[in-house]
Write a protein that holds these residues in place. Structure first.
Motif: not given
Length: 600
Positions: A438-467
């Motif tokens: 929840r402390i992560l602001d998805c608006q401040k992520l670069s495109s490369e990091v967003r691409a990695h976050a969508v494929k990251n199975e460790r993140l909760p679904l809510r965070t992936v949806v935000q990304v």
């Protein structure tokens, strides 16, 4: 080191039956008792030179043995024996090590010119002024020896004379320093062609007692001749010499090795060192301040001292390196190794100071540069401390939230730290994962990091949806995330759902994995069908408004309905959400894909 030899006769003192006496054909007729020692000596040798003994034993010719107790003679039996040997004309050697007790004992016995010309007091004072105070190391040794006789040394002026001599030499331009002891410093022989270093005196002063050291430092500071950095270097050298090294020792181990007396002495040294730090910014390094803070936690110093260290550390925190922050926790209640609490305390003090000094700190360019540099430092520090298997989620969150939002214009480093924490803590509960992400602001992520976050199975679904949502808001191609959606769909097709005896749905494979996969697939299908810039009229997602607030939660009704449908087929539960959008899955044919029906 200078020496002075007095007398020509050989030493003939010897011990017999716990009594010190002199080889002589004449029997002794005066006994001097000092503590547990007794001296059987002769009146005709002592009385002419000792005014005190003349007063206590006026009858020089009396052959009866007189006994005199002198338990309060300064320097004790050893100093008295030096004076007695001088009276007998025996050879004695005076140096910086024994000058103070000999001079104090001679003053006590009144061995002055009033008793006899050329007496011991005159000779010792002459040696003090002509040799001891002229030398550098001799002055320091003599000053240190005054610790055992503080009152006598202060009354006789020995302390003040030594301090004045030392301060005068410290203030001498380093290019003119020529005292021999300087050239014996470690490593100095390798610099034969270079001048004397400016801090040549700091190591020598570290041998002094803290009170004497404090007197010299205050005297030097009062002249305003030396720069504050030199004063700070002297404090740093002294702290390394006397304070415990807590960097590589656990609290339980250190407390066993140090007694209560040692702890109290170290506590006093630390408090006095903090009080001597010049007020000039940069007089000492922030690494030294943070080390003092860690030692202060171990020694349990006063809250006033800790507050002062924290305040000074916050003023120059941007100068720190990650290695300066990696000190162990000194609290026995903590299972984690790193002392995160101290770093948080410094950051909170930093934030409070800037709030008081700048009403509009966020618009101040200097503050922005300062706080953003601190933000990068803290994120780098986070990537180290998250590797601690015992580091709780609350400490990580506390460390991140200690800085204002403007400290992190980019959250890429923060994402990497969170990802490392999730990797090192695979058993983390879903609740803690949500709290952490929840402390992560998805608006401040670069495109490369967003691409990695969508494929990251460790993140909760809510965070992936935000990304995914903010990636679309920033105009990224939807097809860039299509492979992930197809992968989720492919995995879901392989999962089979069976029904138990009570009619409840039960996954045939790990339920938590299937649930996450189905949820991500449902949202991906919806995103592909809707396109870049269109939204379904029957889906009301207040994402744009909620994602502007870091602490708001994303309410994705389609995902919640999907999760509800997979957990239970309870018709009553479904009827409660009848007013919401319901998504059901159907199958076309063996050759087709999936279809959805939207029911209101």
């Amino acid at each position: 080191m200078k020496f002075m030899k007095l007398g020509t006769r050989p030493d003939s003192f010897y011990t017999e039956a716990a009594t010190r006496t002199v080889l002589s054909d004449v029997p002794g007729n005066i006994v001097i008792c000092i503590d547990n020692f007794s001296f059987l000596l002769h009146k005709f040798q002592l009385l002419p030179k000792c005014g005190l003994l003349q007063h206590l034993c006026p009858d020089l010719g009396d052959s009866n043995i007189a006994t005199i107790e002198l338990h309060d003679v300064p320097g004790g039996a050893e100093a008295f024996e030096l004076c007695a040997k001088f009276c007998y004309g025996m050879t004695i050697s005076i140096s910086a090590h024994n000058l103070v007790p000999a001079l104090c004992a001679a003053k006590f016995l009144r061995m002055t010119e009033a008793a006899e010309k050329g007496n011991l007091v005159l000779k010792l004072e002459s040696f003090l002024h002509s040799c001891i105070l002229v030398g550098w190391k001799d002055s320091i040794i003599t000053l240190q020896s005054t610790v055992k006789l503080p009152d006598w040394s202060e009354n006789l002026g020995i302390v003040r004379k030594c301090i004045d001599s030392i301060v005068e030499k410290i203030l001498t331009p380093h290019s003119k320093v020529s005292w021999s002891y300087t050239y014996t410093r470690p490593g100095y022989t390798k610099k034969n062609n270079q001048s004397v270093p400016k801090d040549w005196w700091t190591e020598d002063l570290s041998d002094l007692d803290i009170e004497l050291f404090r007197c010299i430092i205050l005297a030097v500071r009062s002249t305003y001749i030396l720069p504050p950095q030199l004063i700070g270097e002297a404090l740093h050298v002294y702290a390394c010499r006397w304070l415990p090294d807590s960097a590589n020792v656990k609290p339980s181990e250190t407390k066993i090795s140090q007694s209560k007396e040692d702890m109290e002495k170290s506590r006093q040294i630390l408090e006095k060192i903090v009080g001597m730090i010049p007020s000039d910014r940069g007089s000492v390094s922030v690494g030294f301040l943070l080390r003092l803070l860690n030692i202060a936690n171990y020694l349990a110093v006063s809250s006033m001292t800790k507050t002062e260290i924290i305040r000074r550390s916050s003023l120059q925190f941007e100068e720190a390196r990650v290695s300066d922050l990696l000190f162990p926790s000194q609290s026995t209640s903590n299972t984690h190794f790193y002392d995160v609490d101290s770093v948080v305390a410094v950051l909170e003090c930093l934030r409070a100071l800037w709030r008081r000094q700048y009403s509009g700190a966020s618009e101040n360019s200097h503050f922005l540069r300062y706080i953003q540099k601190v933000g990068k430092l803290v994120d780098s520090y986070l990537r180290v401390v998250v590797m601690d298997i015992n580091m709780p989620v609350s400490k990580v969150i506390q460390l991140v939230e200690a800085l204002p939002d403007i400290a992190r214009p980019n959250h890429d480093d923060l994402y990497k730290a969170i990802n490392m924490y999730l990797k090192e803590h695979p058993d983390l509960s879903k609740t803690d994962k949500k709290r952490l992400c929840r402390i992560l602001d998805c608006q401040k992520l670069s495109s490369e990091v967003r691409a990695h976050a969508v494929k990251n199975e460790r993140l909760p679904l809510r965070t992936v949806v935000q990304v995914l949502f903010f990636d679309q808001e920033k105009g990224s191609k939807v097809t860039s995330f299509t492979p992930t959606a197809k992968q989720l769909i492919s995995v879901e097709k392989q999962a089979t759902i069976t029904s138990d005896n009570h009619g409840k749905l039960k996954p045939d494979i790990d339920s938590s994995v299937d649930k996450e996969v189905r949820e991500r697939k449902t949202f991906s299908e919806s995103s592909e069908r809707d396109g870049h810039r269109t939204k379904r009229a029957d889906v009301k997602l207040p994402l744009e408004k909620e994602m502007k607030d870091d602490k708001s939660e994303l309410d994705v009704k389609s995902v919640k309905s999907c999760r509800t449908r997979e957990i239970s087929k309870d018709s009553k539960f479904l009827s409660k959400s009848d007013s919401k959008k319901m998504v059901t899955r159907g199958s076309r044919s063996d050759h087709g894909g999936e279809q959805r029906q939207v029911k209101r």
